[in-house]
Design an enzyme around this catalytic site. Structure first.
Site, mmCIF file in Angstrom:
data_model
loop_
_atom_site.group_PDB
_atom_site.id
_atom_site.type_symbol
_atom_site.label_atom_id
_atom_site.label_comp_id
_atom_site.label_asym_id
_atom_site.label_seq_id
_atom_site.Cartn_x
_atom_site.Cartn_y
_atom_site.Cartn_z
ATOM 1 N N ASP A 101 44.502 37.290 -23.651
ATOM 2 C CA ASP A 101 44.470 38.751 -23.545
ATOM 3 C C ASP A 101 45.837 39.277 -23.950
ATOM 4 O O ASP A 101 46.808 38.517 -24.032
ATOM 5 C CB ASP A 101 44.147 39.172 -22.103
ATOM 6 C CG ASP A 101 44.117 40.686 -21.967
ATOM 7 O OD1 ASP A 101 43.485 41.343 -22.806
ATOM 8 O OD2 ASP A 101 44.750 41.227 -21.041
ATOM 9 N N HIS A 142 40.974 46.174 -18.207
ATOM 10 C CA HIS A 142 41.474 46.744 -16.944
ATOM 11 C C HIS A 142 40.435 47.577 -16.199
ATOM 12 O O HIS A 142 40.591 47.828 -15.009
ATOM 13 C CB HIS A 142 42.671 47.655 -17.213
ATOM 14 C CG HIS A 142 43.909 46.933 -17.616
ATOM 15 N ND1 HIS A 142 44.020 46.285 -18.821
ATOM 16 C CD2 HIS A 142 45.089 46.759 -16.973
ATOM 17 C CE1 HIS A 142 45.228 45.749 -18.912
ATOM 18 N NE2 HIS A 142 45.898 46.017 -17.810
ATOM 19 N N GLU A 148 47.337 48.705 -13.251
ATOM 20 C CA GLU A 148 48.503 47.831 -13.069
ATOM 21 C C GLU A 148 49.425 48.333 -11.964
ATOM 22 O O GLU A 148 50.086 47.547 -11.294
ATOM 23 C CB GLU A 148 49.259 47.671 -14.398
ATOM 24 C CG GLU A 148 48.434 46.907 -15.414
ATOM 25 C CD GLU A 148 49.225 46.373 -16.600
ATOM 26 O OE1 GLU A 148 50.458 46.490 -16.625
ATOM 27 O OE2 GLU A 148 48.572 45.834 -17.517
ATOM 28 N N ASN A 171 39.412 43.262 -25.252
ATOM 29 C CA ASN A 171 38.407 44.010 -26.024
ATOM 30 C C ASN A 171 38.951 44.441 -27.376
ATOM 31 O O ASN A 171 38.243 44.400 -28.385
ATOM 32 C CB ASN A 171 37.958 45.255 -25.250
ATOM 33 C CG ASN A 171 37.047 44.938 -24.096
ATOM 34 O OD1 ASN A 171 35.851 45.159 -24.158
ATOM 35 N ND2 ASN A 171 37.601 44.410 -23.010
ATOM 36 N N GLY A 207 46.063 48.165 -27.642
ATOM 37 C CA GLY A 207 45.100 49.257 -27.813
ATOM 38 C C GLY A 207 45.602 50.439 -28.606
ATOM 39 O O GLY A 207 44.832 51.325 -28.973
HETATM 40 N N1 DGL Z 1 43.430 44.151 -22.989
HETATM 41 C C1 DGL Z 1 43.265 45.390 -23.692
HETATM 42 C C2 DGL Z 1 41.776 45.581 -23.998
HETATM 43 O O1 DGL Z 1 40.912 45.072 -23.325
HETATM 44 C C3 DGL Z 1 43.819 46.568 -22.899
HETATM 45 C C4 DGL Z 1 45.326 46.630 -22.857
HETATM 46 C C5 DGL Z 1 45.976 46.813 -24.217
HETATM 47 O O2 DGL Z 1 45.942 47.938 -24.772
HETATM 48 O O3 DGL Z 1 46.505 45.838 -24.716
HETATM 49 O O4 DGL Z 1 41.448 46.258 -24.941
#
Ligand code: DGL
Length: 287
Positions: A11, A187, A153, A75, A44
């Site tokens: 991630d 999240h 967070e 994601n 993101g």
């Molecule tokens: N892990 C990211 C997602 O699921 C969320 C955090 C980010 O922007 O890196 O898209």
């Protein structure tokens, strides 16, 4: 392929622990190796080229450590970088978009589905496209909710601030009368109660991490890759705990913060946590 190898998960940071939690619950016999790219989060808000480069580096890093399967928990990376990742690793790769889309299409009764995700995931249209492949008549409304990441967070998932921000972000989705909502960011399951409260209890929430865990169960069975039992020696099953020393966690920066937020998300911090540098892995990409 060796069944004893761990499942790799990566991630952009700590959020993927919600996917780790779902995998751990669905697959208590498996071991996991997790990489959180905490030096380069957020993904993101970044471009396709950058997310692809980071995702390939993360994937190569885990692949060279020995894994039997790679789960892209992020994601954004799943939406933007799966084809690039698949070219560069020697194991099967599962992202969270397709399982989430599948679960949403199975759950909706009216064919009206909301998706909340990062800006990059929404811009990619990955969820809309995956849903359209399954049901071309489904109507999808997507909204980015970037502040949810910080709220989770900070430990403010159940706060007045979270309620008012959720009301603002989810206004259009609520008005568009969806019956199903995909939590399309790692999240967002942490804010599940506030999201449910905002949209009303009749809206089905789909956790794409949980949907992905079910995919992984099936894939391991189909490919005969599941570990046979939890016994480490002489077939004696050892009780698994989230974040115990059978799972290993890597971060690219700020390990102490990762441990603190992990404790907040999961109730326990990783027993085995290591800071690493992973840059340059893409040079190893041969294909
Ligand atoms: N892990 C990211 C997602 O699921 C969320 C955090 C980010 O922007 O890196 O898209």
């Amino acid at each position: 392929m060796n069944r004893e190898l761990p499942i790799g998960i990566f991630d952009s940071g700590v959020g993927g622990l919600t996917v780790y939690r779902a995998l751990h619950a669905a697959l208590p016999n498996e071991h996991f190796v997790y990489l959180g790219d905490t030096a380069r989060i957020p993904y993101g808000t970044k471009s396709l080229a950058t997310v692809e480069r980071y995702a390939v580096e993360n994937s190569r890093f885990l692949d060279t450590r020995g894994i039997k399967l790679l789960v892209v928990a992020c994601n954004t990376a799943s939406a933007l970088a799966l084809p690039a990742i698949r070219k560069c690793v020697g194991v099967d790769v599962i992202g969270v978009i397709e399982p989430g889309a599948n679960a949403a299409v199975a759950a909706t009764t009216k064919g009206r589905i909301g998706v909340i995700a990062t800006e990059a995931t929404v811009q990619s249209g990955a969820y809309s496209k995956a849903i359209a492949r399954l049901d071309k008549n489904a109507q999808v409304i997507e909204t980015a909710c970037p502040l949810f990441v910080s709220l989770a967070e900070e430990g403010w998932a159940d706060s007045d601030e979270a309620r008012s921000i959720a009301a603002k972000y989810l206004k259009d989705i609520k008005q568009s009368d969806v019956d199903t909502l995909v939590l399309g960011c790692t999240h967002y399951p942490i804010l599940r109660s506030v999201i449910q409260e905002t949209l009303g209890k009749e809206v089905r929430l789909i956790d794409s991490g949980e949907a992905t865990a079910l995919y992984v169960v099936t894939m391991l069975e189909t490919k005969d890759l599941a570990r046979r039992d939890g016994g480490e020696a002489a077939g004696v099953a050892r009780e698994r705990r989230l974040c115990d020393d059978l799972d290993h966690f890597y971060v690219t920066d700020a390990a102490a913060r990762f441990a603190r937020v992990a404790e907040r998300f999961l109730g326990s911090a990783p027993s085995s946590l290591e800071a690493v540098e992973i840059w340059g892995q893409d040079e190893l990409c041969a294909k």
